[in-house]
Design an enzyme around this catalytic site. Structure first.
Site, PDB file in Angstrom:
ATOM      1  N   ASP B 389     -52.150 -25.388 -42.182  1.00  0.00           N
ATOM      2  CA  ASP B 389     -52.401 -26.800 -42.485  1.00  0.00           C
ATOM      3  C   ASP B 389     -51.877 -27.727 -41.393  1.00  0.00           C
ATOM      4  O   ASP B 389     -52.513 -28.739 -41.076  1.00  0.00           O
ATOM      5  CB  ASP B 389     -51.712 -27.184 -43.802  1.00  0.00           C
ATOM      6  CG  ASP B 389     -52.269 -26.397 -44.979  1.00  0.00           C
ATOM      7  OD1 ASP B 389     -53.357 -25.822 -44.825  1.00  0.00           O
ATOM      8  OD2 ASP B 389     -51.620 -26.363 -46.037  1.00  0.00           O
TER       9      ASP B 389
HETATM   10  N1  LIG Z   1     -42.178 -28.140 -45.276  1.00  0.00           N
HETATM   11  C1  LIG Z   1     -42.167 -28.669 -46.487  1.00  0.00           C
HETATM   12  O1  LIG Z   1     -41.239 -29.361 -46.880  1.00  0.00           O
HETATM   13  C2  LIG Z   1     -43.284 -28.389 -47.446  1.00  0.00           C
HETATM   14  C3  LIG Z   1     -43.046 -28.356 -48.806  1.00  0.00           C
HETATM   15  C4  LIG Z   1     -44.112 -28.090 -49.667  1.00  0.00           C
HETATM   16  C5  LIG Z   1     -45.386 -27.892 -49.123  1.00  0.00           C
HETATM   17  N2  LIG Z   1     -45.580 -27.926 -47.798  1.00  0.00           N
HETATM   18  C6  LIG Z   1     -46.919 -27.697 -47.274  1.00  0.00           C
HETATM   19  O2  LIG Z   1     -46.942 -26.391 -46.693  1.00  0.00           O
HETATM   20  C7  LIG Z   1     -47.876 -26.386 -45.624  1.00  0.00           C
HETATM   21  C8  LIG Z   1     -47.163 -25.923 -44.409  1.00  0.00           C
HETATM   22  O3  LIG Z   1     -48.077 -25.631 -43.396  1.00  0.00           O
HETATM   23  P1  LIG Z   1     -47.993 -24.328 -42.560  1.00  0.00           P
HETATM   24  O4  LIG Z   1     -49.002 -24.439 -41.484  1.00  0.00           O
HETATM   25  O5  LIG Z   1     -46.587 -24.055 -42.170  1.00  0.00           O
HETATM   26  O6  LIG Z   1     -48.347 -23.168 -43.579  1.00  0.00           O
HETATM   27  P2  LIG Z   1     -49.706 -22.921 -44.366  1.00  0.00           P
HETATM   28  O7  LIG Z   1     -50.694 -23.969 -44.110  1.00  0.00           O
HETATM   29  O8  LIG Z   1     -49.302 -22.593 -45.768  1.00  0.00           O
HETATM   30  O9  LIG Z   1     -50.281 -21.615 -43.659  1.00  0.00           O
HETATM   31  C9  LIG Z   1     -49.533 -20.486 -43.598  1.00  0.00           C
HETATM   32  C10 LIG Z   1     -50.424 -19.425 -43.019  1.00  0.00           C
HETATM   33  O10 LIG Z   1     -49.619 -18.319 -42.678  1.00  0.00           O
HETATM   34  C11 LIG Z   1     -50.369 -17.163 -42.871  1.00  0.00           C
HETATM   35  N3  LIG Z   1     -49.479 -16.081 -43.214  1.00  0.00           N
HETATM   36  C12 LIG Z   1     -48.833 -15.841 -44.377  1.00  0.00           C
HETATM   37  N4  LIG Z   1     -48.123 -14.725 -44.293  1.00  0.00           N
HETATM   38  C13 LIG Z   1     -48.310 -14.223 -43.058  1.00  0.00           C
HETATM   39  C14 LIG Z   1     -47.842 -13.066 -42.383  1.00  0.00           C
HETATM   40  N5  LIG Z   1     -47.030 -12.190 -42.980  1.00  0.00           N
HETATM   41  N6  LIG Z   1     -48.258 -12.867 -41.117  1.00  0.00           N
HETATM   42  C15 LIG Z   1     -49.096 -13.745 -40.528  1.00  0.00           C
HETATM   43  N7  LIG Z   1     -49.562 -14.824 -41.110  1.00  0.00           N
HETATM   44  C16 LIG Z   1     -49.177 -15.080 -42.378  1.00  0.00           C
HETATM   45  C17 LIG Z   1     -51.350 -17.442 -43.968  1.00  0.00           C
HETATM   46  O11 LIG Z   1     -52.605 -16.920 -43.593  1.00  0.00           O
HETATM   47  P3  LIG Z   1     -53.012 -15.440 -44.014  1.00  0.00           P
HETATM   48  O12 LIG Z   1     -52.830 -15.362 -45.488  1.00  0.00           O
HETATM   49  O13 LIG Z   1     -54.392 -15.307 -43.532  1.00  0.00           O
HETATM   50  O14 LIG Z   1     -52.092 -14.534 -43.274  1.00  0.00           O
HETATM   51  C18 LIG Z   1     -51.424 -18.958 -44.022  1.00  0.00           C
HETATM   52  O15 LIG Z   1     -52.681 -19.430 -43.665  1.00  0.00           O
HETATM   53  C19 LIG Z   1     -48.410 -27.787 -45.475  1.00  0.00           C
HETATM   54  O16 LIG Z   1     -49.587 -27.926 -46.170  1.00  0.00           O
HETATM   55  C20 LIG Z   1     -47.315 -28.612 -46.147  1.00  0.00           C
HETATM   56  O17 LIG Z   1     -47.799 -29.811 -46.644  1.00  0.00           O
HETATM   57  C21 LIG Z   1     -44.551 -28.124 -46.940  1.00  0.00           C
END
Ligand SMILES: NC(=O)c1ccc[n+]([C@@H]2O[C@H](COP(=O)([O-])OP(=O)(O)OC[C@H]3O[C@@H](n4cnc5c(N)ncnc54)[C@H](OP(=O)(O)O)[C@@H]3O)[C@@H](O)[C@H]2O)c1
Ligand SMILES: NC(=O)c1ccc[n+]([C@@H]2O[C@H](COP(=O)([O-])OP(=O)(O)OC[C@H]3O[C@@H](n4cnc5c(N)ncnc54)[C@H](OP(=O)(O)O)[C@@H]3O)[C@@H](O)[C@H]2O)c1
Ligand SMILES: NC(=O)c1ccc[n+]([C@@H]2O[C@H](COP(=O)([O-])OP(=O)(O)OC[C@H]3O[C@@H](n4cnc5c(N)ncnc54)[C@H](O)[C@@H]3O)[C@@H](O)[C@H]2O)c1
Ligand SMILES: NC(=O)c1ccc[n+]([C@@H]2O[C@H](COP(=O)([O-])OP(=O)(O)OC[C@H]3O[C@@H](n4cnc5c(N)ncnc54)[C@H](O)[C@@H]3O)[C@@H](O)[C@H]2O)c1
Lengths: 367, 462, 102, 367, 462, 102
Positions: B389
């Protein structure tokens, strides 16, 4: 537009709504900023710091007179109410559903008020989300307080005088606060376990090195908009059975379980506390919402059955410097979102405005 | 007598340069030098062939040979230098076709005055057959990559149809070798059949598999050259041809492996358009380029500036130690590495900080979003490790998206993007990410820790 | 069968050379990183341009008045040269990206 | 031989000299053990735990009457003195050079007394070295106290509401306590700097991830037997110059500098404190030996010039559980070294006995 | 005619098995199978040689051949199976000498009826010369390793002396080839000279360098066999011999590299006794065995139980992440790994705990001294990472030592001990450590992090 | 010089085989881990035992009444066999330690 910073009057509150750095940012964006004397002193921001940033320091009456927007951390204190002018804008924490009387009094002043804690948990509002930014700090602080209260050290240590086993930490609720608590306890070397009602938190807890205690639930206890739904009795019973074993071995327990807008779930009963280790410590973060722990009381330390139960209502204030920095940044993002080209821009279609607008020119929208 | 010995030596040198060149082509450090060495050997072999013989040659022939070489050199050089980098593979196909054609033409010319020897005719027929297939097949492959012929054309039952042509060609070939008819008419028929087979062989195959096909046709041309070597008892042709034939075959197998295809799959015509497309509604969003750890390693190793974008997947894979190792390795190789920390990467504020601090990543290497965004355009490679994201351009471009308005890391500005994740599944926000379909993006599928470990190994071997 | 044995006895050294060359080819390619596949294919492509030698030999043995033959031979040499020159130059260009950092 | 455990009477002391686990070890070695009621309660060891280990629980008078060896953490309290019997053996902390009056009184009782804190820092005595085992815990606790007092968090955190820079921690004295303080602060995510007079500590501090501030000294300020020699005025001045820069940026300062048997060196003056950051915290661990910090006072928190100065004399007691465990193990190793086959075995040639023996049958050897 | 073709095919098969076997010997996984394949090829070649020819053979000769083979097989097998594992290298030397002798004897026998062909005599002389050197050199090497001849014997100016013998032998060889005298007397002289040279070549060299010498003589024998191949136009001998000749040379170079010696160093007689001895007063305490990361890797990879003993050096090298990676790698390969934490390892209580926790080592893998000490005797390999005092047996054995009485980790009970440190310098207590001179101990010198990283790479390639 | 050229022309295929074999030998050994050096040396040692074929050929061509020759040939075959059998068996024993864990 002129922004006015008021000193907080709530007892024990050390935060300030806008820091000198953020004041500077406001000014760079074309705002003017006035602040009450010593508004940031408890957060170690001195008047001279504000002045260097371009803020005018004056007395409370002048701030209210001059400012278009009054920014605060807590809801307005009784003493501040008379100062409000018609058409003035107030932004800060409000908890309108718990403060109906206050809201009424504010509305009488024909002001417009936004509640920062009601910012929805959506992606584009993440940088205004004060609950997240403050809970995060609270999670850290809860562990530090717990570590200080505990008469043991956290890490495993093998020394000439014998081996000290690592402390066992158990965390209820893997939300923002819970995750940071896991991370902090883990950093200090404890063995950390965690439990939550939302199954997706398992992976999150594990990604920080905690062991997750998963309660198998038939009920669909799913989450909504980043917050959990309330758990069933059935679930709570099952949870107790599963977690008891860990609870009775734990040295430090931190409870952060909450479902938005509800009373905190009762997770630890006195019966359970009796069976805990002598010398164990519980930090109940949800104490303000009724507490996750049977014996906990707001801002008191209860010692019973050999267990120390700490209830703290305003943890972020204990980290006033950082808490103010983050709160101010959230405030900055919110205000610059509200005000476009020096003009207040209340688009009630917008999810964020719709969610936070509590009083509009004296009309109460939420209470 | 002497000239013959010197010719022998020249060919020996050429053979050695071919082997050495091929060997050096196998490692990034020496590849270019290897190519040059082989080119030198080739030049020696050609010059030796022209000058080292005992016959008196008519000047006209010399003139023609030199003219032909001059024309070929000019055109070849011109095309090779002018064409864009992205068109390289089709060019290889084109040149390969030229080689095949040469072999076929030799066969046509040599047939009539060799009908006394079954051995020679066998060599001629084999060279002609294989060379022709290689020629026409390469031309089709070229056209396909070129864009002139975009879609795979599949006649119904084309597999059976192709088999029939092949059998007919082989039968005709055997007939010619056994009967050795004076008239070259049968040979022409064989030529035509072979050309047809080459066309039919390649036409049903999709663009994504073209590199494998080209590699296969390449080893065919090698074989054709080797038969030429037998025909003339010419060691340079023989060794060069066999070398390319065997190396090309292994290369073809290696390529199918790298594409996660099996060889039988390839040989028995199950070639197809297997470009990965995201989600269930596939196709519409464009193609996704999936790469190997080795490709990723090369990109990283030869970059000057690399930015690592960690996300929640880094935490899930517990890849923090591995990424730190990769970072240190790259730094040691002179690559400038930074981490871009998105404020909401992961699942809690500061999630990435906790992890990277645990792995002892220098605090100074962590740069926050506002500071790093302007730097992406000077970045050679962005390595996105389990983030989704926070690098989704929909946040900027698509007002209907649930993440619209969230600031993101502008990784699209970088020259190359490598994304490590396990699948095409979305992240936290549950939405598709068009970054993955960007032509600059290479997807390396698999657990992030595994992938990073593999990349580290590849880089260490460079 | 007799012919086969004859063939073996007469060409045993050639057979060794072919077998060894195959061995060398396989051995050389076994450990190549995937990213070098394309340049390697291209390099191999240039090497089989050695077939041009055949075309030259055809020309050298041609009667100077066999114009059709000369024409086809001419074309063969041109095509072979294309393969050789184009092959090596394209490979070289591809490999430019592997130049070491200053 | 019978070992007697007495409840500590020093105010604020929660440790106990022998834990139930170690009591069990003693009994397994053929000793008998008696303990005063509630001797271990403040360390969360209950009488029933002792009884399970085979310890006889009784009153103080009986313990003194029955036991051959009285083990304690602190020196005997005034009230306990009358109970001593001739020929009895006392083992515990004694600080004979500071407690001459007490030693005289004890000697009058014709007892034999060993001072645990005088165990020499030699390899084979490492497992009896209470100063090490307790300082180690103290180093950890000092950081936890500092972290709790600081109104900032330790780690770097990049969040939606802005980036929090990591806290800067400065540690004076890289001995046992200092090293553990470095490790703990580092674990929590702080940027840690350290300084010491002994050059060999540079590598040790760096091995834990701290940056070392090395004072170039002409004087040969070498160490002796694991303890540092006293620093020259010249050295202290140079140190101040070098470290000032870090000091004025530090959020948390922990001072542990000491040269065995001397008054603690004065490392931070009021002048320097004035220039420190508003909101910074100093923990002075050497406060009992006179303090490394000009304004520090034993067991008080002084706030001056915007800086909080914490002086704590008995940090290990705050980790009573672990501190008692380690102390008890040290005690076990010492006693089993002293007593061979149920016979006290005072070989005054031995370095350890020679070093610790303070009173021998009423003869004062050290005071 | 047919037998000849089949013989050719048999030899071809043998040649291919030799190459394949050699290739498979290059990887631990396939090495044993490779050796067996080569052995099968050898059997085929030998049987084909005996049976596939057109001559009528006197039964006596057949009987003699089979008797010889039976005797050789029996002795060879018996020696090879009976000898202790530690005596393997000298056995290789012995068998190598046998091969050299065979080549020399062939030369002696073939000389008289080939004096008409300069080519054949050249091959005979070359085979005899090289075979003889290899034979006598190998015998000396064997005796040295065997213990029969312990000290290197160095005549003054032995280098010049050797050079003279060599030149004399070569001159005589040239003379024989050019003149081809009927009498074999010159050949006998050459034989004698060559034997002498072999002896003189090896005698000045110290035991530590013997493996390199054996490898060199090994490739010599290969060469001798190749000359036999030329002599008889025998492809099996030719290919086998050339293969061993070239592979052996490369192997020799690789071995000198692994020992940190240069090849010129080796070729120009600067061989020497370079066993490392500790401290300034060297020698007296016994010898220290220094090993390569590869050796350490093999030991670890093929162990069942490994215990890691971390010490202050782990902290200094900041090798905690690397050791954790190694631990995980070994666990994945089925090795059972634990850490033995000495209570005073490092410089503060719990120093090792802090570090290993940082690297995320599982708490359950950390075992304290009292619990682990009884386990050492069931341990295949102890890996001591920058620890010194805490594994110093002087604490138990030497009452005069400053650390006497301190409990230590009983690593001496384990089957193998690998110590990673940078030098022979002492640790905190400033005293020498006799553990390092224990015959079970292998020292891997270098920064602990570097060494561990290298070991990891080696294991990954196994 | 003439002889040299003759030699080349007559043995060109042999030369190719030798060159190729050298190439194969070098290529095969290049990436071997150090710990396999000894087994590899031992295996190579067994392979050059192929010299026994020479000894057998000597015997096969020997007059049955050349007793001295037969004796020496006999010894040569014995020694060659020693090399072959001992070499392979020793190598096998060395490689036993590389057996994979259950
Ligand atoms: N930081 C905060 O405080 C917080 C709190 C709540 C929500 N959020 C939200 O969380 C999201 C964070 O974004 P992000 O880009 O860090 O994460 P993300 O959008 O959740 O994407 C994580 C990606 O990592 C991949 N993944 C998972 N396990 C893996 C593994 N073992 N090896 C390789 N890839 C793996 C997944 O794809 P695959 O499944 O294809 O592997 C997934 O697409 C945002 O939408 C944010 O708004 C953040
Ligand atoms: N734990 C405590 O509380 C404490 C406190 C004070 C003193 N001590 C004492 O400290 C000692 C601890 O024993 P120990 O075995 O852990 O340590 P040690 O005896 O001090 O030995 C450490 C060894 O590590 C090697 N080393 C240093 N840097 C290295 C690097 N970068 N890579 C590889 N090796 C490196 C050194 O050898 P090279 O220089 O050859 O590399 C040295 O011999 C004991 O004597 C103990 O009494 C302990
Ligand atoms: N004391 C303070 O100063 C202070 C400061 C900040 C936050 N808080 C409190 O901390 C708590 C957590 O805050 P947050 O921001 O992390 O909230 P959050 O909504 O992010 O997390 C709450 C978590 O509790 C879980 N939960 C709900 N019911 C549960 C149950 N029965 N069992 C287990 N888990 C359950 C939810 O699934 C959710 O993951 C709240 O009570 C909040 O008011 C206190
Ligand atoms: N407050 C408590 O409860 C408590 C508990 C345990 C220890 N302590 C105190 O903590 C201090 C440290 O204890 P320790 O066991 O680590 O002692 P230690 O002797 O191991 O360490 C003291 C360190 O201070 C260094 N030092 C001396 N003079 C210095 C100077 N001028 N500048 C910089 N460094 C200097 C020494 O070199 C040594 O490394 C002592 O004062 C001890 O009494 C206090």
């Amino acid at each position: 537009m002129k922004i006015g910073i008021i000193k907080e009057l709530r007892p024990g509150e050390k935060r300030v709504a806008v820091t000198p750095q953020v004041a500077k940012d406001f000014i760079a964006r074309g705002f003017e900023v006035v602040a009450e004397h010593h508004a940031g002193l408890d957060s170690h921001f001195q008047d001279k710091d504000y002045e260097e940033a371009g803020v005018k320091i004056t007395d409370k009456a002048s701030v209210f007179r001059e400012a278009d927007i009054i920014v605060k951390v807590n809801p307005p204190a009784e003493d501040d109410l008379p100062y409000f002018r018609e058409g003035q804008i107030f932004i800060g924490l409000l908890f309108p559903y718990n403060n109906t009387e206050l809201i009424k009094q504010m509305a009488e002043k024909k002001i417009t008020a936004f509640a920062m804690e009601l910012i929805p948990r959506i992606s584009r509002a993440q940088n205004m989300d004060v609950l997240s930014s403050q809970s995060n700090l609270a999670g850290y602080k809860a562990v530090i307080i717990g570590a200080d209260a505990l008469e043991k050290i956290f890490p495993l240590m093998m020394t000439a005088a014998g081996t000290i086993r690592p402390a066992r930490v158990l965390i209820y609720g893997v939300g923002v606060a819970g995750l940071q608590a896991i991370a902090t306890a883990k950093r200090l070397g404890a063995v950390v376990e965690a439990t939550d009602i939302r199954p997706e938190t398992k992976e999150e807890a594990e990604s920080l090195g905690a062991k997750f205690l998963q309660v198998e639930a038939d009920t669909k206890d799913v989450s909504e908009g980043g917050y959990a739904k309330e758990a069933s009795e059935e679930f709570l019973r099952k949870q107790r059975e599963l977690v008891d074993n860990s609870l009775f071995q734990a040295d430090l327990v931190i409870t952060t379980a909450l479902v938005m807008g509800r009373k905190a779930p009762r997770l630890i009963t006195e019966e359970q506390i009796k069976q805990m280790k002598h010398g164990a410590v519980i930090v109940d973060m949800a104490v303000e919402q009724g507490g996750n722990v049977e014996l906990s009381q707001p801002d008191k330390i209860i010692e019973k059955h050999g267990v120390k139960i700490i209830g703290k209502t305003n943890l972020p204030s204990l980290l006033a410097v950082n808490a103010s920095e983050l709160y101010a940044k959230n405030m900055f993002n919110f205000v610059t979102f509200l005000v476009k080209d020096g003009q207040l821009n209340i688009d009630k279609e917008d999810e964020i405005i719709e969610g936070t607008l509590v009083i509009e020119n004296g009309n109460i929208l939420k209470s | 007598m002497d000239t013959h010995a010197i010719l022998n030596i020249a060919y020996l040198i050429a053979a050695v340069t071919f082997m050495t060149g091929m060997k050096m082509l196998g490692s990034p450090k020496t590849a270019r030098r290897g190519n040059q060495i082989a080119a030198v050997g080739m030049t020696i072999a050609i010059l030796a062939t022209i000058f080292l013989h005992d016959k008196q040659i008519d000047p006209l022939i010399y003139i023609l040979i030199f003219a032909a070489i001059a024309v070929g050199t000019f055109i070849g050089w011109y095309i090779a230098v002018k064409v864009e980098m992205t068109k390289m593979p089709e060019l290889v196909s084109f040149f390969n076709g030229m080689g095949g054609a040469t072999a076929a033409l030799i066969g046509l010319l040599e047939y009539t005055h060799n009908t006394d020897s079954a051995y020679k005719i066998a060599m001629i027929v084999a060279g002609l057959l294989i060379g022709s297939v290689s020629f026409s097949g390469s031309m089709i492959a070229w056209a396909k990559l070129n864009g002139s012929m975009r879609k795979p054309i599949r006649l119904p039952n084309y597999n059976i149809f192709n088999l029939i042509i092949l059998i007919a060609a082989l039968a005709l070939a055997v007939f010619i070798v056994v009967q050795r008819p004076e008239s070259p008419i049968y040979l022409y028929a064989l030529f035509a059949l072979a050309l047809l087979y080459g066309v039919m062989f390649v036409i049903p195959i999709g663009g994504a598999d073209m590199p494998v096909v080209i590699s296969l046709l390449n080893s065919f041309t090698g074989l054709a050259a080797a038969f030429g070597g037998f025909l003339y008892d010419n060691m340079a042709m023989l060794t060069g041809g066999v070398l390319v034939g065997s190396a090309g075959t292994i290369l073809t197998i290696a390529m199918t492996k790298a594409m996660n295809r099996s060889l039988t799959n390839v040989i028995f015509g199950a070639f197809g358009d297997t470009d990965l497309t995201g989600g269930e509604d596939g196709g519409t969003k464009g193609t996704v380029k999936s790469v190997t750890p080795s490709d990723a390693g090369i990109l990283l190793n030869y970059a000057n500036n690399v930015i690592i974008v960690p996300g929640y997947g880094l935490a899930v894979a517990q890849a923090q130690h591995a990424i730190h190792e990769l970072e240190e390795l790259l730094e040691k190789k002179g690559v400038n590495v930074k981490y871009a920390i998105h404020p909401v990467a992961g699942r809690m504020p500061g999630h990435m900080n906790v992890l990277l601090a645990e792995a002892n990543v220098d605090y100074d290497k962590l740069v926050d979003m506002d500071d790093i965004n302007p730097q992406f355009k000077n970045t050679d490679v962005v390595l996105v490790v389990g983030a989704n994201d926070v690098v989704n351009p929909a946040a900027k471009k698509n007002p209907a998206s649930p993440i619209y308005g969230m600031p993101i890391l502008d990784v699209e500005d970088a020259k190359n993007i490598i994304v490590l994740k396990r699948s095409m599944k979305p992240g936290y926000a549950g939405i598709d990410n068009e970054l993955f379909y960007n032509p600059k993006t290479s997807m390396l599928f698999g657990d992030a820790k595994d992938s990073i470990t593999k990349i580290i190994n590849e880089i260490k071997n460079m | 069968m007799e012919g086969f044995f004859d063939f073996i006895n007469n060409n045993i050294e050639m057979i060794y050379i072919v077998v060894l060359m195959i061995f060398v080819g396989i051995e050389l390619i076994s450990h190549v990183p995937a990213v070098l596949h394309t340049p390697l294919m291209s390099g191999a492509n240039a090497i089989h341009g050695v077939v041009i030698i055949g075309a030259i030999l055809v020309m050298l043995h041609m009667e100077p008045d066999n114009y059709a033959g000369l024409a086809i031979g001419f074309i063969a040499v041109v095509l072979g040269t294309l393969n050789v020159v184009g092959g090596f130059v394209v490979t070289d260009r591809m490999l430019e990206m592997f130049k070491t950092k200053k």
